[in-house]
Design a protein around this motif. Structure first.
Motif, mmCIF file in Angstrom:
data_model
loop_
_atom_site.group_PDB
_atom_site.id
_atom_site.type_symbol
_atom_site.label_atom_id
_atom_site.label_comp_id
_atom_site.label_asym_id
_atom_site.label_seq_id
_atom_site.Cartn_x
_atom_site.Cartn_y
_atom_site.Cartn_z
ATOM 1 N N UNK A 10 0.862 -1.168 0.000
ATOM 2 C CA UNK A 10 0.000 0.000 0.000
ATOM 3 C C UNK A 10 0.900 1.220 0.000
ATOM 4 N N UNK A 11 0.811 2.038 -1.050
ATOM 5 C CA UNK A 11 1.733 3.168 -1.098
ATOM 6 C C UNK A 11 1.388 4.186 -0.013
ATOM 7 N N UNK A 12 2.391 4.836 0.379
ATOM 8 C CA UNK A 12 2.163 5.856 1.396
ATOM 9 C C UNK A 12 1.506 7.059 0.742
ATOM 10 N N UNK A 13 0.297 7.291 1.134
ATOM 11 C CA UNK A 13 -0.496 8.307 0.443
ATOM 12 C C UNK A 13 0.082 9.706 0.595
ATOM 13 N N UNK A 14 0.671 9.975 1.790
ATOM 14 C CA UNK A 14 1.122 11.366 1.980
ATOM 15 C C UNK A 14 2.254 11.698 1.039
ATOM 16 N N UNK A 15 3.102 10.688 0.818
ATOM 17 C CA UNK A 15 4.280 10.973 0.039
ATOM 18 C C UNK A 15 3.925 11.097 -1.436
ATOM 19 N N UNK A 16 2.967 10.239 -1.870
ATOM 20 C CA UNK A 16 2.618 10.242 -3.278
ATOM 21 C C UNK A 16 1.697 11.383 -3.648
ATOM 22 N N UNK A 17 0.733 11.633 -2.802
ATOM 23 C CA UNK A 17 -0.287 12.608 -3.175
ATOM 24 C C UNK A 17 0.216 14.037 -3.074
ATOM 25 N N UNK A 18 1.197 14.207 -2.236
ATOM 26 C CA UNK A 18 1.650 15.580 -2.033
ATOM 27 C C UNK A 18 2.602 15.999 -3.122
ATOM 28 N N UNK A 136 0.205 21.856 15.623
ATOM 29 C CA UNK A 136 1.026 22.533 14.621
ATOM 30 C C UNK A 136 0.174 23.074 13.477
ATOM 31 N N UNK A 137 0.386 24.322 13.179
ATOM 32 C CA UNK A 137 -0.259 24.898 11.992
ATOM 33 C C UNK A 137 0.468 24.429 10.746
ATOM 34 N N UNK A 138 1.786 24.363 10.867
ATOM 35 C CA UNK A 138 2.594 23.966 9.712
ATOM 36 C C UNK A 138 2.828 22.459 9.759
ATOM 37 N N UNK A 165 0.123 9.523 10.563
ATOM 38 C CA UNK A 165 0.813 10.733 10.987
ATOM 39 C C UNK A 165 0.480 11.886 10.035
ATOM 40 N N UNK A 166 0.505 11.583 8.745
ATOM 41 C CA UNK A 166 0.254 12.633 7.766
ATOM 42 C C UNK A 166 -1.192 13.121 7.834
ATOM 43 N N UNK A 167 -2.121 12.188 7.917
ATOM 44 C CA UNK A 167 -3.514 12.606 7.982
ATOM 45 C C UNK A 167 -3.791 13.428 9.210
ATOM 46 N N UNK A 168 -3.111 13.093 10.229
ATOM 47 C CA UNK A 168 -3.414 13.765 11.493
ATOM 48 C C UNK A 168 -2.624 15.055 11.679
ATOM 49 N N UNK A 169 -1.341 15.021 11.388
ATOM 50 C CA UNK A 169 -0.502 16.189 11.685
ATOM 51 C C UNK A 169 0.110 16.829 10.442
ATOM 52 N N UNK A 170 0.014 16.145 9.309
ATOM 53 C CA UNK A 170 0.589 16.600 8.037
ATOM 54 C C UNK A 170 2.110 16.524 8.077
ATOM 55 N N UNK A 171 2.683 16.091 7.012
ATOM 56 C CA UNK A 171 4.136 16.021 6.897
ATOM 57 C C UNK A 171 4.555 16.814 5.672
#
Lengths: 499, 658
Positions: A10-18, A136-138, A165-171
């Protein structure tokens, strides 16, 4: 970038989608009302200040809120965490010197039982992440998977953690994401699988290039696996990697140490950590050895080893930027610098320490207790309201001041006395400098200047003036670093006499 | 046992309650009851007069017996005293605190008597005659030898209590000699005869051989179970002579104890030797020359019972608005201002402290509190001296003088317990006599006050005669011990087949260190010792100075015999080498006499700390470590650039001689 055999993961969505855009992620949690109102300030943190004429910008702000509030907000702004530490406690076996929270799973790491344990743990970890109130805002700028041996956790599970982590805090797309990895637990394809998830830095615990010492430490790998692991790292073309070695091991000779240093350099890591063995209570080493006496090298020898490491690594182009850390230009550990700069950091997992909302909090280090703690923390009627350690008062000004002294003086950048004075008062700064003066005289402390190299004591003006007129202070390498406890505790004593 | 059973288990709080009750100004003031027919012919408060419902009933001089009890620690003095109080109904069983006579906590814990207490008892003998028995307690330690001698001087007799299994000990001997010197009738009493280990025949032969007392009529008792107590009382009446009736002479009363009471000033305990004294009399202290007006007199029965007059032979107390025990010293003679005696009673000596030490508060903020506490203690302790002392190592404190080691420990303990002070005590030293080049005689109690060698003509140190009583097996060990401490052999007496007395003349300085402990360990605990001052003697004494990194460490200077100085110097520097943490530079440690270095060591510089990382952002442990280190540093005393932990000074100051 992609490796076919891992595409079923399962690809890491945060890394791919961003995509690397400047679009900002706004906090998704509304109870952070001040967060949503301050969306714009995230820009400042990210260095992407909107192009508004400065004066105009300032006056706008001034109109909106009185100066004191502005100042307050700026402070709070500084205190927003943009880093996260995650603890993955699994190891094949526990090394004889180790006193970190570790779950030994045995050499058969692919066993169903072991995999199940990891899945259960990751579930728990994700539960903790989701229960955390985003502060965190950022998006996060650094993420660090420490252990334990995080490289034992298969990429699909890592993906789950990173997604959560990404969905919750964003990376942030360019975030430094480090994974600790031990020889014997990965090959190049596995590393590339991790890289697909956005992991872009490896910290590899080699500890020694001496077969006998690896055994003596109870390491679960041999020297052959060390060299294979180095090959794998190079084959993976990961952009940044660190290699850890330990000095002061039992029966470690100077020759053996030089060999380890040479081999470490030969491996061409972008970063090297050199730790001096510390015999921790409750470890097998503590039962077998007493510090400073045979078979452990004595203090004079370990001091010589430390100095040799510093000289050798600097000759090889590594900057000695912290007591135990060396980096090629541009490869300092961004994450660890967060600690040394006293910046806030999320912490998740067994025994992990977090520093948010001005509170340092360490999670339970035993699994059942940690599990219970997560259940309590995540429960809707928890008093912590999603902030670990909320029941304690935030660290006092004095605590923060001591943190700053202790952590900043571990770095080559040193302690910036001007910001120290403005934050903690001129009196505190004066006391700190007075305590450092004799060490300055002895060459253990250097004056740090803007735009030129640090200096030792000269004949120009009094020692006190030389220190006062400098931008800051740092410990000399290696003698000052070697005596950091001694010097820092002198400053502590001087500062705690303030009351 | 049954008698005391109810109170043996009494907890400390009830002990304290009773002690408080006793010391509180609880007066049983009652008019004298006119019970004797011819009363008008009698002087006020004379024989027949009753006070406090008869608790104190006056008797003729011939029916007064004044006695004390001499015993070694643990031989049962206090238990016997308690039994006497019970048997004579002086103290009711329900009011009995075990070991009534020892009234403060320190005394009870150590099983020794420090402050004296007296008790007047009513006793009707087998013929139905009423007697007043005055038990005058004696302090049980050599430090208070002078006080013992004054107490004994107030008596006509003494009970010599010897443990039927232990036999005669050094301390017993010394006090018996004192009693015999004072012409006291000594009545030997064998105690603990009920114990399985009792060997009355052996102990009787010891008493006969050593002391030369006739033991035909020796009393055999068990104070603990109350056995043979009636015989003791009968023997006191029969064998102790009554006081001489010198009621017509001008007043002479011997002060054998005085203590300070916050409400009424100094309370003196005294024995009327000649004449009489009444409330309202203006009195004169013959040795100190102070005058006071008696505003209360009475007897201790054992609670205070006020009376009108005390006549010759009687023992009592008085209060006269005296501000400090210095004005009512033990051994002084009280007389009347208007009708003064010609001569004071013999034996008065102003006691000189022989042992000195520095007392420093651990927390420098307690300096003033310490001064106040010492002031208060001094009100009650004429032998205690103190003066301010400043030490680079210890900060501000006091140089204090004591009669001996026990006196020192007691004062220290009272300061800590009663005044809640945390103290550092430097090793005890003795007082030295120094004659300067220009012929001046200086008494030196601190090495810092010693003039430079070229300004000294001579140095002298106090010597004591030391008697050690030991099972014969340990004679060799003890001779070796005494000799190694500069003792000079005087004589050896075989007390019995297997017990021996060794007599040495020895410098007090050698005795005030750990001599007693070593004596005990070299004799498996069996030997006992006793000493008395025999004066000063000139010796080759030098000042040994310690320099750390070239800086003199004044707290560590000592005055010592030249022959000891090399060994001591070596010990000091090697101990310091162990104790001073490595510094970041090389530190020489030297022992010097004048400019001459007699021993030296070096501490290698230290190069590294633990550099451990702050793992995973958990900095708390590291910070705790550093904070602890910082705390330690604040307690360090800087000597020049060298940081010396206070513990190092203490350890060195407690350096033993072995």
């Amino acid at each position: 970038m992609q490796v076919a055999q891992h595409s079923m993961l399962k690809p890491s969505s945060w890394f791919r989608s961003l995509q690397p855009t400047t679009k900002l992620c706004t906090p998704s949690v509304s109870n952070l009302d001040r967060g949503s109102k301050r969306g714009g300030r995230g820009l400042v943190t990210l260095g992407r200040q909107p192009e508004v004429p400065a004066a105009n910008h300032l006056s706008n702000l001034t109109l909106e809120c009185p100066p004191s509030t502005l100042q307050q907000q700026q402070q709070q702004q500084q205190q927003q965490p943009t880093s996260a530490y995650l603890h993955l406690p699994f190891c094949k076996r526990k090394c004889f010197y180790c006193d970190f929270p570790v779950e030994a799973v045995g050499m058969k790491t692919e066993a169903q039982r072991v995999q199940q344990r990891m899945q259960d743990y990751v579930k728990l970890l994700c539960k903790e992440i989701k229960a955390m109130q985003p502060l965190n805002d950022a998006p996060l700028k650094t993420v660090y998977f420490g252990g334990g041996t995080p490289s034992l956790v298969p990429p699909d599970l890592m993906a789950r953690i990173l997604d959560t982590l990404h969905h919750h805090l964003r990376i942030e797309p360019q975030a430094e994401v480090t994974l600790e990895a031990d020889p014997g637990t990965f090959d190049a394809p596995r590393l590339r699988a991790y890289m697909d998830l956005g992991i872009n830095r490896i910290s590899m615990g080699v500890q020694s290039f001496d077969e006998g010492l690896l055994k003596a430490c109870g390491r679960p790998h041999d020297l052959r696996e060390v060299y294979r692991a180095i090959e794998a790292v190079h084959a993976s073309t990961i952009p940044s990697w660190s290699l850890d070695i330990i000095s002061g091991l039992p029966r470690l000779s100077m020759d053996s140490w030089r060999h380890t240093l040479q081999e470490a350099i030969h491996a061409q890591p972008s970063h090297v950590s050199v730790y001096d063995l510390q015999v921790e209570e409750g470890t097998p080493f503590a039962r077998w050895f007493s510090p400073g006496s045979a078979p452990l090298p004595d203090d004079d020898n370990t001091a010589t080893m430390y100095a040799a490491a510093s000289a050798t690594l600097q000759d090889a182009g590594y900057e000695h930027y912290e007591v135990s850390n060396y980096a090629r230009p541009g490869h300092r550990s961004q994450h660890n610098q967060v600690y040394w700069r006293c910046l806030p950091c999320y912490g998740f997992g067994l025994g992990a320490a977090s520093y948010v909302e001005g509170r340092r909090f360490s999670r339970p280090a035993s699994m059942p207790k940690y599990k219970q703690w997560v259940e309590d923390f995540a429960s809707p009627d928890s008093k912590s309201r999603g902030v670990p350690g909320l029941s304690q008062p935030p660290d006092s000004q004095e605590e923060r001041m001591l943190d700053a002294v202790m952590l900043r003086l571990r770095t080559a950048d040193g302690l910036d006395m001007r910001s120290f004075a403005s934050e903690y008062g001129a009196d505190a700064a004066r006391r700190a400098l007075t305590a450092l003066e004799p060490h300055f005289q002895d060459g253990l402390v250097l004056a740090v200047h803007e735009g030129r190299a640090p200096t030792g004591p000269t004949n120009l003006g009094s020692l006190h003036d030389q220190l006062v007129n400098a931008r800051g202070v740092r410990l000399a390498d290696p003698d000052g670093f070697l005596l950091s406890n001694h010097i820092i505790s002198d400053v502590f004593a001087a500062l705690s006499a303030l009351e | 046992m049954a008698l005391l059973g109810a109170h043996c288990g009494a907890n400390s709080s009830s002990l304290r309650n009773l002690a408080t009750k006793r010391s509180a100004p609880q007066l049983c003031r009652a008019a004298p009851a006119p019970t004797v027919p011819n009363e008008t012919a009698l002087p006020a408060g004379g024989p027949g007069a009753k006070y406090a419902a008869g608790q104190c009933t006056k008797v003729p001089v011939k029916n007064i017996r004044n006695f004390s009890i001499i015993a070694h620690i643990d031989h049962g003095k206090s238990t016997l005293a308690d039994q006497l109080l019970l048997k004579t109904n002086t103290v009711a069983e329900r009011d009995m605190v075990e070991q009534f006579m020892d009234s403060n906590d320190i005394e009870r814990e150590r099983g020794i008597t420090i402050k004296l207490n007296s008790a007047r008892m009513r006793y009707t003998d087998s013929q139905g005659e009423l007697y007043a028995l005055n038990l005058i307690d004696t302090p049980g330690h050599v430090d208070f030898a002078y006080e013992v001698s004054r107490s004994l001087a107030a008596c006509e007799g003494a009970l010599l209590v010897v443990d039927a299994s232990q036999g005669v000990e050094a301390q017993t001997l010394a006090n018996v000699w004192l009693a015999l010197e004072n012409d006291l009738e000594v009545i030997p009493v064998l105690n603990k005869i009920d114990l399985p280990g009792a060997d009355p025949d052996r102990v009787i032969s010891e008493i006969e051989d050593i002391i030369g007392l006739d033991c035909t009529d020796i009393l055999k008792v068990s104070a603990k179970v109350g056995l043979g107590i009636d015989d003791v009382l009968e023997a006191i009446v029969k064998r102790v002579p009554p006081p001489k009736n010198t009621v017509d002479k001008p007043l002479r009363a011997l002060i054998y104890d005085s203590y300070y009471d916050a409400y009424r000033g100094v309370i003196c305990q005294f024995r009327v030797v000649d004449g009489s004294v009444s409330r309202g009399d203006r009195i004169l202290m013959m040795n100190t020359g102070k005058e006071h007006i008696v505003d209360e007199i009475g007897v201790l029965a054992p609670n205070k019972v006020t009376v009108d007059t005390l006549y010759c032979g009687e023992v009592g107390y008085m209060a006269a608005q005296i501000k400090s025990v210095k004005d009512a010293r033990v051994g002084d003679t009280i007389t009347l201002s208007k009708n003064q005696a010609q001569e004071p009673l013999p034996g008065y000596v102003e006691v000189q402290p022989m042992v000195y030490c520095g007392l420093f508060p651990t927390d420098s903020n307690q300096y003033q509190d310490l001064r106040v506490a010492l002031d208060k203690l001094q009100l009650n302790d004429a032998a205690l001296r103190f003066e301010p002392e400043i030490s680079t190592a210890m900060g501000f404190g006091f140089r204090c003088g004591f009669l001996g080691l026990l006196h020192m420990e007691i004062v220290q303990e009272r300061l800590e317990r009663e005044y809640n002070l945390q103290l550092i005590t430097t090793a005890p030293t003795v007082i030295y006599k120094c004659v300067t080049a220009d012929g001046q005689e200086l008494m030196i109690n601190s090495p810092a006050d010693l003039p430079e060698p070229q300004k000294r003509r001579s140095m002298a140190e106090p010597y004591v005669r030391l008697e050690m009583v030991t099972p014969t097996d340990y004679v060799g060990n003890l001779i070796e011990l005494a000799t190694s401490r500069r003792g000079e052999y005087q004589e050896m007496r075989y007390l019995t087949e297997n017990r021996t007395t060794l007599v040495f003349d020895i410098p007090l300085a050698e005795v005030v260190t750990d001599y007693f402990d070593v004596l005990k360990s070299r004799s498996k605990g069996y030997a006992s010792m006793e000493y008395q001052m025999i004066g000063f003697r000139e010796n080759d004494l030098v000042k040994l100075e310690i320099k750390i990194n070239g800086e003199p460490a004044d707290a560590l200077s000592v005055i010592t015999h030249r022959d000891n100085s090399y060994k001591l110097g070596k010990q000091l520097v090697s101990k310091l080498k162990e104790l001073i943490p490595r510094q970041m530079f090389k530190v020489p440690i030297q022992a010097c006499i004048g400019v001459k270095v007699i021993a030296s060591e070096q501490i290698a510089p230290y190069r590294k700390d633990v550099t451990a990382k702050c793992y995973g952002g958990d900095i708390s442990r590291k910070k705790k470590l550093l904070s602890k280190q910082a705390e330690g540093k604040k307690r360090m005393k800087a000597l020049g650039r060298v940081e010396v932990p206070q513990e190092a000074f203490m350890a060195v100051l407690n350096l033993d001689n072995d």
